[in-house]
Write a protein that holds these residues in place. Structure first.
Motif, PDB file in Angstrom:
ATOM      1  N   ARG A   1      -3.324   0.484  -0.797  1.00  0.00           N
ATOM      2  CA  ARG A   1      -4.540   1.180  -1.226  1.00  0.00           C
ATOM      3  C   ARG A   1      -4.771   0.985  -2.722  1.00  0.00           C
ATOM      4  O   ARG A   1      -5.899   0.763  -3.156  1.00  0.00           O
TER       5      ARG A   1
ATOM      6  N   GLY B   1       1.907   1.465   2.556  1.00  0.00           N
ATOM      7  CA  GLY B   1       0.506   1.753   2.845  1.00  0.00           C
ATOM      8  C   GLY B   1      -0.246   2.271   1.638  1.00  0.00           C
ATOM      9  O   GLY B   1      -1.383   1.871   1.368  1.00  0.00           O
ATOM     10  N   ASN B   2       0.387   3.141   0.875  1.00  0.00           N
ATOM     11  CA  ASN B   2      -0.262   3.667  -0.330  1.00  0.00           C
ATOM     12  C   ASN B   2      -0.346   2.609  -1.425  1.00  0.00           C
ATOM     13  O   ASN B   2      -1.316   2.581  -2.191  1.00  0.00           O
TER      14      ASN B   2
END
Length: 174
Positions: A151, A147-148
């Motif tokens: 980003r 998820g990071n």
């Protein structure tokens, strides 16, 4: 190859996926240490230089190809152009294993396991490899790092050096 729906895996299939991820951990962490350096001492604070390395590497990445990690659930064809590159996913794989190892070494009672709740509960980590923390908490290191990484690589966000440490502290307050 169709995406893997972990919630539909049999116990044997989930165990095989678990073994595929966790058995590669020592080699993947050794590779990561070779890439990042001595700063990776398995302390929570080492997550800061690790994330700085990833952000720099992603910003200057020229190698985008290769094989996908065993845990990767392929995107539908209509969004495949927006997915992380296989080379990025390999970094995510190694970083997730390192993140897990920091949890395992820093949190008494933490252990690898398979996320399981009754199927009726629609558990997001059903049959996925997780780090089990005391108090019935399941941490999905791959999900956190993936998820990071999305980003950073796709949204232009999340480049703060403390990103992984903050995720760690969300699970393990200091």
């Amino acid at each position: 190859m169709p995406p893997v729906d972990y919630s539909e895996l049999s116990d044997e299939e989930a165990q095989l996926r678990f073994h595929e991820l966790t058995s590669s951990s020592p080699e993947r962490i050794a590779w990561l240490r070779g890439e990042v350096g001595e700063a990776l001492d398995l302390t929570p604070e080492s997550l800061v230089p690790l994330w700085e390395w990833f952000v720099r590497r992603e910003g200057s990445r020229t190698d985008r190809g290769g094989e996908l990690p065993v845990w990767y659930e392929p995107d539908p064809p209509e969004v495949a152009a927006q997915r992380l590159a296989p080379a990025t996913l390999r970094d995510v794989d190694a970083i997730a294993l390192y993140f897990a190892e920091v949890l395992l070494r820093d949190v008494p009672g933490a252990a690898w396991g398979i996320g399981r709740l009754p199927r009726s509960m629609k558990y997001a980590h059903q049959n996925k490899p997780v780090v089990k923390l005391p108090g019935d908490q399941d941490v999905n290191p791959v999900g956190i790092v993936y998820g990071n990484a999305v980003r950073v690589a796709l949204m232009g966000e999340g480049s703060d050096p403390d990103t992984l440490l903050a995720a760690y502290r969300a699970w393990v307050p200091s």
